[in-house]
Design an enzyme around this catalytic site. Structure first.
Site, PDB file in Angstrom:
ATOM      1  N   ARG A   7      75.305  50.237  90.944  1.00 42.52           N
ATOM      2  CA  ARG A   7      75.041  49.414  89.703  1.00 42.52           C
ATOM      3  C   ARG A   7      76.405  49.729  88.760  1.00 42.52           C
ATOM      4  O   ARG A   7      76.935  48.791  88.413  1.00 42.52           O
ATOM      5  CB  ARG A   7      73.912  49.586  89.136  1.00 42.52           C
ATOM      6  CG  ARG A   7      73.537  48.804  87.895  1.00 42.52           C
ATOM      7  CD  ARG A   7      72.390  48.800  87.316  1.00 42.52           C
ATOM      8  NE  ARG A   7      71.717  50.203  87.339  1.00 42.52           N
ATOM      9  CZ  ARG A   7      71.946  51.060  86.379  1.00 42.52           C
ATOM     10  NH1 ARG A   7      72.871  51.213  85.580  1.00 42.52           N
ATOM     11  NH2 ARG A   7      71.283  52.102  86.839  1.00 42.52           N
ATOM     12  N   TYR A  67      78.893  22.318  80.808  1.00 43.79           N
ATOM     13  CA  TYR A  67      78.077  22.562  82.008  1.00 43.79           C
ATOM     14  C   TYR A  67      76.716  22.707  81.657  1.00 43.79           C
ATOM     15  O   TYR A  67      76.273  23.351  80.716  1.00 43.79           O
ATOM     16  CB  TYR A  67      78.557  23.836  82.775  1.00 43.79           C
ATOM     17  CG  TYR A  67      77.853  24.226  83.793  1.00 43.79           C
ATOM     18  CD1 TYR A  67      77.041  23.483  84.895  1.00 43.79           C
ATOM     19  CD2 TYR A  67      77.162  25.636  83.708  1.00 43.79           C
ATOM     20  CE1 TYR A  67      76.122  23.871  85.911  1.00 43.79           C
ATOM     21  CE2 TYR A  67      76.442  26.151  84.915  1.00 43.79           C
ATOM     22  CZ  TYR A  67      75.976  25.300  85.789  1.00 43.79           C
ATOM     23  OH  TYR A  67      75.016  25.669  86.646  1.00 43.79           O
ATOM     24  N   ASP A  78      85.874  29.399  79.970  1.00 43.42           N
ATOM     25  CA  ASP A  78      85.418  29.175  81.187  1.00 43.42           C
ATOM     26  C   ASP A  78      86.475  28.502  82.073  1.00 43.42           C
ATOM     27  O   ASP A  78      86.717  27.414  82.012  1.00 43.42           O
ATOM     28  CB  ASP A  78      84.013  28.183  81.042  1.00 43.42           C
ATOM     29  CG  ASP A  78      83.331  28.075  82.669  1.00 43.42           C
ATOM     30  OD1 ASP A  78      84.004  28.480  83.639  1.00 43.42           O
ATOM     31  OD2 ASP A  78      82.382  27.705  82.678  1.00 43.42           O
ATOM     32  N   LYS A 131      82.901  29.220  92.967  1.00 45.66           N
ATOM     33  CA  LYS A 131      83.411  27.907  93.032  1.00 45.66           C
ATOM     34  C   LYS A 131      84.806  27.893  93.742  1.00 45.66           C
ATOM     35  O   LYS A 131      84.866  28.545  94.808  1.00 45.66           O
ATOM     36  CB  LYS A 131      83.595  27.218  91.573  1.00 45.66           C
ATOM     37  CG  LYS A 131      82.407  27.230  90.793  1.00 45.66           C
ATOM     38  CD  LYS A 131      81.042  26.600  91.478  1.00 45.66           C
ATOM     39  CE  LYS A 131      80.034  26.179  90.643  1.00 45.66           C
ATOM     40  NZ  LYS A 131      79.287  27.258  89.977  1.00 45.66           N
TER      41      LYS A 131
END
Length: 379
Positions: A49, A102, A174, A199
């Site tokens: 982690r 978004y 972004d 993406k």
């Protein structure tokens, strides 16, 4: 020597394995690591982690291609966004967001962080006067998408960075739609870059992920603390797939742009299309800014159709090669109806999108096939 984008994408953080000479970073499918004595970490690894060598390779590569000092890989783009907000903001702080953000980002603000006491206001980020008017003494972040999703609006990153910094706020960009290949916000004054690596960076619709890149090392360290404390990290196989996608980002983006430009030409000439949204068009209101801060104009195209929402839905249903589906940025072309799909969470809000809007993620297939499919779908 300054290395080019494609060289960094292929080599940064990805030295051949010292044990075997493997030219691709291994998938370290491991949760814990043998320590060299109590508190003696070997190469800085103790628990996956906190850090994992495969994830480290991706994080270093993302930092390199964005021109940043620190990269961090997350389980999704929204996990990366959440880490930014919980690192930088506290209850009663304020954020300015795009007025056509978004839908998932809007949902994070309106349904999750608003309950935590974080305030936000949407503003048209292409209008610096409107952004300045929305600033308050509690504004900690100006949150930017450029191009925006799904209306393909453009914001001037350098001007917004100056405005944010003059008011004691950070600029978060972004960069998902543009990708690091087409735009590098940190070089224009942004403080943090956000990606849904699902993406264009991943590029093959086979992995979900997110990333943050910072210009400032101390801010990167704060984000890294929260990444570890909150735990929404990229797994090693996801990091490996994303890293594989990054290697070909440059050549894919050139093809995405080539195809998108041809699609725009078809849409502009079609009698059933009432408007086309693409920053590469000279009459797009953000064209000059986009030309200044982007290498090219991207593979995303939105358009509106005569016949309203019902016809927009039918166009989406009639395509055969363009796959009806959410997400974007993969090698295959996708079509969707934002109002009923990706942006349904914004319905009834100031960010609601037009019902007659169709969004395309133009892939890298043979362009003549894509044009033929759109022509038959439009009728």
């Amino acid at each position: 020597m300054s290395e080019g984008f494609e060289t960094l994408a292929i080599h940064a953080g990805q030295e051949p394995d010292p044990y075997t000479g493997a030219v691709v970073p291994p998938i370290y499918a491991v949760s814990t690591y043998k320590q060299d004595g109590v508190g003696g970490l070997r190469a800085g690894y103790e628990y996956s982690r906190s850090a994992n060598p495969t994830r480290t390779a991706l994080e270093e590569a993302m930092a390199a291609v964005e021109g940043g000092t620190r990269g961090l890989a997350f389980a999704s783009g929204l996990a990366a966004e959440d880490a930014v907000l919980r690192t930088v903001c506290k209850p009663d702080d304020h954020v300015i967001i795009p007025n056509d953000a978004y839908g998932g980002t809007y949902r994070l603000f309106s349904k999750v962080h608003s309950r935590w006491g974080l305030h936000y206001d949407p503003a048209p980020l292409g209008d610096l006067t409107a952004v300045a008017a929305a600033m308050t003494q509690k504004t900690r972040i100006v949150w930017v998408e450029t191009p925006t999703n799904p209306l393909l609006g453009i914001a001037d990153i350098a001007a917004l960075a100056q405005l944010a910094h003059d008011n004691g706020a950070l600029l978060v960009v972004d960069n998902t739609f543009a990708s690091p290949y087409l735009q590098q916000p940190l070089s224009l004054g942004a403080d943090i870059v956000v990606h849904s690596t699902t993406k264009y960076v991943g590029g093959h619709s086979d992995v979900v992920g997110g990333a943050l890149v910072t210009a400032d090392a101390d801010l990167g360290a704060e984000l890294a603390f929260h990444q570890n404390a909150m735990g929404a990290v990229a797994g090693p196989f996801d990091a490996w797939l994303t890293l594989r996608g990054l290697k070909t980002l440059g050549v894919r983006m050139d093809r995405h742009c080539d195809n998108a430009e041809r699609v725009v030409d078809l849409l502009l000439a079609h009698p059933r299309v009432t408007s086309v949204l693409y920053p590469g068009m000279p009459d797009h209101p953000g064209h000059e800014v986009a030309a200044k801060q982007m290498r090219r104009f991207g593979g995303m195209v939105s358009f509106r159709v005569a016949g309203g929402e019902a016809e927009a839905v039918e166009v989406c249903n009639r395509t055969k090669l363009f796959t009806l589906g959410e997400s974007l940025g993969g090698v295959e072309s996708l079509i969707e109806h934002p109002g009923r799909m990706t942006h349904a969470s914004a319905a009834g809000s100031p960010l609601e999108v037009p019902g007659d809007l169709v969004r395309l993620s133009v892939g890298i297939e043979s362009i003549d096939d894509l044009l033929a499919d759109l022509s038959q779908a439009l009728g």
